[in-house]
Design an enzyme around this catalytic site. Structure first.
Site, short mmCIF file in Angstrom:
data_model
loop_
_atom_site.label_atom_id
_atom_site.label_comp_id
_atom_site.label_asym_id
_atom_site.label_seq_id
_atom_site.Cartn_x
_atom_site.Cartn_y
_atom_site.Cartn_z
N GLU A 120 0.84 -1.21 0.00
CA GLU A 120 0.00 0.00 0.00
C GLU A 120 0.87 1.25 0.00
O GLU A 120 2.01 1.22 0.45
CB GLU A 120 -0.88 0.02 1.26
CG GLU A 120 -1.83 -1.16 1.33
CD GLU A 120 -2.51 -1.28 2.69
OE1 GLU A 120 -2.26 -0.41 3.56
OE2 GLU A 120 -3.29 -2.23 2.86
N LYS A 122 2.26 4.65 1.36
CA LYS A 122 2.41 5.20 2.71
C LYS A 122 2.18 6.70 2.61
O LYS A 122 3.09 7.47 2.28
CB LYS A 122 3.81 4.90 3.24
CG LYS A 122 3.99 5.28 4.69
CD LYS A 122 5.26 4.66 5.24
CE LYS A 122 5.43 4.89 6.71
NZ LYS A 122 5.47 6.28 7.10
N ASP A 124 1.74 10.43 3.54
CA ASP A 124 2.43 11.21 4.56
C ASP A 124 1.46 12.18 5.22
O ASP A 124 1.17 13.25 4.71
CB ASP A 124 3.58 11.99 3.88
CG ASP A 124 4.66 12.31 4.87
OD1 ASP A 124 4.57 11.86 6.03
OD2 ASP A 124 5.61 13.01 4.48
N ARG A 143 -3.04 9.03 17.19
CA ARG A 143 -2.27 7.89 17.64
C ARG A 143 -1.65 8.14 19.02
O ARG A 143 -1.57 7.24 19.84
CB ARG A 143 -1.16 7.59 16.63
CG ARG A 143 -0.46 6.31 16.86
CD ARG A 143 0.54 6.04 15.74
NE ARG A 143 1.85 6.48 16.13
CZ ARG A 143 2.73 5.73 16.78
NH1 ARG A 143 2.44 4.49 17.08
NH2 ARG A 143 3.91 6.19 17.10
N TYR A 235 -6.57 2.48 6.13
CA TYR A 235 -5.70 1.36 5.74
C TYR A 235 -5.78 0.18 6.70
O TYR A 235 -5.03 -0.78 6.57
CB TYR A 235 -4.26 1.83 5.58
CG TYR A 235 -3.69 2.54 6.81
CD1 TYR A 235 -3.49 1.84 8.00
CD2 TYR A 235 -3.36 3.88 6.76
CE1 TYR A 235 -2.98 2.47 9.12
CE2 TYR A 235 -2.84 4.52 7.87
CZ TYR A 235 -2.66 3.81 9.05
OH TYR A 235 -2.17 4.43 10.15
N LYS A 322 10.88 3.19 2.83
CA LYS A 322 10.89 4.65 2.69
C LYS A 322 11.71 5.07 1.49
O LYS A 322 12.83 4.59 1.29
CB LYS A 322 11.48 5.29 3.94
CG LYS A 322 10.62 5.08 5.17
CD LYS A 322 9.85 6.34 5.50
CE LYS A 322 10.15 6.75 6.91
NZ LYS A 322 9.61 8.03 7.27
N CYS A 416 32.38 45.47 6.44
CA CYS A 416 31.41 45.14 5.39
C CYS A 416 32.14 44.62 4.15
O CYS A 416 33.10 45.24 3.70
CB CYS A 416 30.59 46.36 5.05
SG CYS A 416 29.56 46.14 3.59
N CYS A 419 31.94 47.45 1.31
CA CYS A 419 32.52 48.78 1.38
C CYS A 419 33.65 48.90 2.40
O CYS A 419 34.32 49.93 2.48
CB CYS A 419 31.44 49.80 1.71
SG CYS A 419 30.85 49.64 3.40
N CYS A 434 25.87 46.73 8.34
CA CYS A 434 26.95 47.63 7.93
C CYS A 434 26.50 49.04 8.26
O CYS A 434 25.42 49.47 7.89
CB CYS A 434 27.19 47.49 6.43
SG CYS A 434 28.15 48.85 5.76
N CYS A 439 27.92 52.80 1.85
CA CYS A 439 28.26 51.45 1.41
C CYS A 439 27.68 51.18 0.03
O CYS A 439 26.49 51.38 -0.20
CB CYS A 439 27.70 50.44 2.42
SG CYS A 439 27.69 48.75 1.81
S1 IVH Z 1 -0.18 0.27 8.62
C1 IVH Z 1 0.64 -1.74 12.64
N1 IVH Z 1 -0.63 1.31 6.26
O1 IVH Z 1 2.73 5.16 8.52
C2 IVH Z 1 0.63 -1.12 11.30
N2 IVH Z 1 0.37 2.67 7.90
O2 IVH Z 1 4.48 3.80 11.26
C3 IVH Z 1 0.08 0.22 11.31
N3 IVH Z 1 0.80 4.97 7.19
O3 IVH Z 1 1.94 6.92 10.98
C4 IVH Z 1 0.35 1.04 10.12
N4 IVH Z 1 0.01 4.75 5.16
O4 IVH Z 1 -0.28 6.14 9.91
C5 IVH Z 1 -0.14 1.50 7.49
N5 IVH Z 1 -1.12 2.11 4.13
C6 IVH Z 1 -0.63 2.30 5.36
C7 IVH Z 1 -0.12 3.56 5.76
C8 IVH Z 1 0.38 3.69 7.05
C9 IVH Z 1 0.55 5.58 6.02
C10 IVH Z 1 1.43 5.62 8.36
C11 IVH Z 1 0.79 5.30 9.68
C12 IVH Z 1 1.89 5.57 10.67
C13 IVH Z 1 3.10 5.19 9.88
C14 IVH Z 1 3.58 3.80 10.23
#
Ligand code: IVH
Length: 684
Positions: A120, A122, A124, A143, A235, A322, A416, A419, A434, A439
């Protein structure tokens, strides 16, 4: 009595029908991205529902679509305990680490067969959890530390893609009580919009969409959160019963329940397929409308997930990959100094050119000497630079481990660089300045400012020409410009007779610029375009402005004590007086007629914008506030309606406020309003 009851039964039916319809259209618009009706039609449904709920307030329920923005600002968020702790993921940065993860999974499952993974995006943003009971959203939380988070239910309810009610009838009843988890985020486009608005209002900018999201969710007033364009991708799904057997199917189920689920999900058999997928997204990520910082790889089967279990912090069945960040390392070749109009000396990093998020970077800001010392930045260092959002690249830190000993420490000069004049750090200021009024770098900047578009608008006077004129000692201040003769201009390098003549006629033309332009052109500290206009309108002549006391100056709208002091200082300086005398002799516009001032309102920063006020303002009276708006060309509206551009809300606002919220009008708190005005007046 029975007639009333009947009425109410009919109303209830209508209300239920309207809510269902609105929910459906919310889903079409915010989740599926395929609206079925126009905005006006949607507004009509909403208005009908609001009207019925107003007549029968006892029929209002917390999950009604009219209640997305509800409640008063909180003083803080209550804490909630997560029934199942919200773990985070271990990060990997290389294929190697992914292969190791796969081996660990195989070992844990005691198999050598290829593992099925759900891959999936990730996203941000900010992780949140949503709890539903009997199909209704009852709690939303952050969280936090994984065990305890903040209860931000009211804020999350404002996100239109979050269903307040699970509407699909094909879902097993037991699933109507469940917890879903996901990531709240802001698209790149909305992020840019939010920052543009903040810039206009003089508010600090968010560094990136994630910060903008986190900052929005932390607001204590849900009405303000509602104005932030937040969105969510789910997710994860936690339920006691009836869950499908795999993560991918669980996501499909969530989707059928009306949730907005992370898009572009994929099931990969074996780690090689996962690696291919990661590689593909490294190239494709920029094309997404939102930012992702990597991919999440999850063992697809829930049975296998349970078998693998978790460590104290991370599940053993999932990992994140990442992408290499928006940072780059490069060599710091030199630190150059830039001298500003008022003599401020700013250090700038000159870098070995390096590619970073689509552009080549060769300079970065170092802010000031304190910053250089704090980060111990030395010339020759290998440095990590970063580009966050739209901000200029900056040096994040030094890679000290590769220092050779050849690096040179940087010291702010005591003289400066332009100058040779004395450089002094004024008390309580981070800036070095300055002190030499002659200048050359300062003079260049002063002339550049004098010639700029909002000032005397002398396009023919470019930076290269200014440099020549200043270096040759011919121009030491703006008045010298008007003494320039054709012969001497022609004698300059790269200056043809034609361009020399053009410059002279441009200078001639500039003498007719209005008084406000001249006031701005003088470069008095803190006096921006709008302040210059207000001063011109109030004093009508440069002599009157120059003779004004601080008290008198502060009477002008938008002029505070700092600006007043700076204006007074400017006109008191003998040097400036001489220059002003010569400018007057050269024939520059010195006074202005009332009608020009009137006419100029049309160009004021708020030209044609409609404002309305509600509630009590703290720092000025209603009349003063209205006057400020009018002085910038704005209009004071009489009633709340779609034509109003800004609703300024003070303490204890009246019904206008609710109406404005319902209409989705732009709301400004007093502070925001003040910042907007000050910015337009050029005070900031
Ligand atoms: S699963 C136990 N799936 O990434 C597993 N996390 O440390 C829980 N995040 O801030 C996370 N997209 O919110 C999962 N498709 C995705 C995600 C996702 C973003 C974020 C999550 C957390 C960090 C994971």
């Amino acid at each position: 009595m029975s007639g009333e009851k009947l009425d109410r039964d009919v109303a209830k039916e209508q209300i239920d029908r309207l809510r269902q319809e609105i929910r459906h259209h919310d889903w079409c618009y915010y989740v599926a991205n395929e609206p079925e009706i126009s905005d006006q039609e949607y507004d009509r449904l909403m208005e009908q529902l609001l009207a019925l709920e107003e007549r029968f307030p006892e029929l209002i329920t917390a999950d009604s679509p009219t209640r997305r923005v509800a409640g008063e600002p909180l003083s803080g968020f209550p804490v909630v305990e997560h029934k199942v702790s919200m773990l985070s993921l271990a990060n990997t940065y290389s294929w190697q680490e992914l292969l190791e993860f796969d081996r660990r999974v195989q070992r844990g499952l005691n198999t050598s067969a290829q593992i099925e993974y759900a891959v999936e995006l990730k996203v941000d943003g900010v992780a949140v959890s949503l709890r539903y009971e009997q199909g209704r959203l009852v709690q939303g939380s952050t969280r936090g530390d994984g065990l305890y988070g903040d209860d931000i239910t009211a804020n999350l309810k404002t996100i239109k893609s979050i269903p307040l009610t699970i509407f699909s009838s094909q879902i097993p009843l037991s699933m109507h009580s469940l917890e879903v988890r996901g990531e709240v985020f802001m698209t790149r486009e909305n992020f840019a919009r939010v920052n543009q608005a903040r810039e206009r209002a003089g508010e600090p900018l968010f560094a990136n969409p994630r910060n903008a999201t986190a900052g929005s969710l932390k607001l204590l007033d849900p009405r303000l959160v509602a104005k932030r364009p937040l969105d969510i991708f789910l997710y994860a799904c936690l339920a006691e019963q009836d869950l499908p057997e795999t993560q991918s199917e669980a996501m499909d189920l969530l989707e059928r329940m009306g949730f907005k689920v992370t898009p572009h999900r994929r099931v990969c058999l074996g780690i090689q397929a996962v690696i291919d997928c990661c590689q593909e997204w490294e190239d494709r990520r920029e094309a997404l409308p939102f930012e992702i910082d990597g991919l999440v790889i999850k063992v697809n089967s829930f049975v296998q997930q349970r078998q693998l279990g978790e460590t104290a912090k991370n599940p053993r069945w999932a990992i994140s990959y990442k992408f290499p960040g928006r940072q780059a390392t490069t060599r710091l070749l030199d630190i150059q100094l830039q001298v500003g109009r008022t003599g401020t000396i700013t250090p700038v990093a000159i870098l070995e050119p390096v590619a970073l998020s689509g552009s080549v970077i060769s300079r970065a800001t170092l802010h000031n000497a304190d910053e250089i010392n704090r980060k111990d930045i030395r010339i020759g260092d290998r440095v990590i630079i970063e580009k966050g959002g739209e901000v200029i690249p900056k040096v994040v830190k030094v890679v000290t481990s590769v220092r050779t000993g050849q690096e040179r420490q940087f010291q702010m000069p005591s003289l400066c660089p332009a100058c040779g004049g004395a450089v002094i750090r004024e008390e309580e200021e981070a800036a070095y300045r300055c002190q030499n009024l002659d200048c050359s770098a300062q003079i260049e900047r002063i002339i550049q400012h004098f010639a700029s578009r909002n000032a005397m608008d002398i396009e023919e006077l470019g930076p290269a020409l200014i440099r020549q004129l200043v270096a040759g000692g011919r121009v030491k201040n703006p008045a010298d410009l008007y003494d320039l003769r054709l012969e001497e201009l022609k004698a300059l390098e790269r200056m043809a007779e034609k361009s020399a003549q053009n410059l002279l006629s441009a200078l001639e033309k500039s003498k007719r610029r209005p008084l406000s332009a001249l006031i701005f052109a003088l470069g008095i500290r803190h006096v921006g375009v709008v302040a210059a206009e207000n001063l011109a309108r109030y004093f009508r002549s440069l002599d009157a402005l120059g003779a004004a006391s601080r008290e008198e100056l502060e009477k002008v709208s938008g002029v505070g004590p700092v600006m007043a002091e700076s204006i007074e200082k400017f006109f008191r300086a003998e040097r400036n007086r001489q220059v002003l005398n010569r400018l007057r002799q050269a024939g520059l516009v010195w006074t202005e007629e009332a009608d020009t001032a009137e006419r100029r309102k049309e160009d004021g920063g708020l030209a044609g914008q409609r404002f309305i006020f509600t509630g009590t303002l703290r720092s000025f009276t209603r009349a003063q506030a209205e006057e400020m708006v009018k002085s910038l060309g704005g209009i004071i509206g009489s009633a709340v309606g779609k034509s109003i551009d800004f609703v300024v809300v003070g303490e204890q606002p009246g019904s206008k406020f609710q109406k404005a919220c319902d209409l989705g009008l732009k709301i400004l708190k007093e502070d925001e309003f003040r910042l907007m005005i000050e910015r337009l007046q050029g005070n900031i």
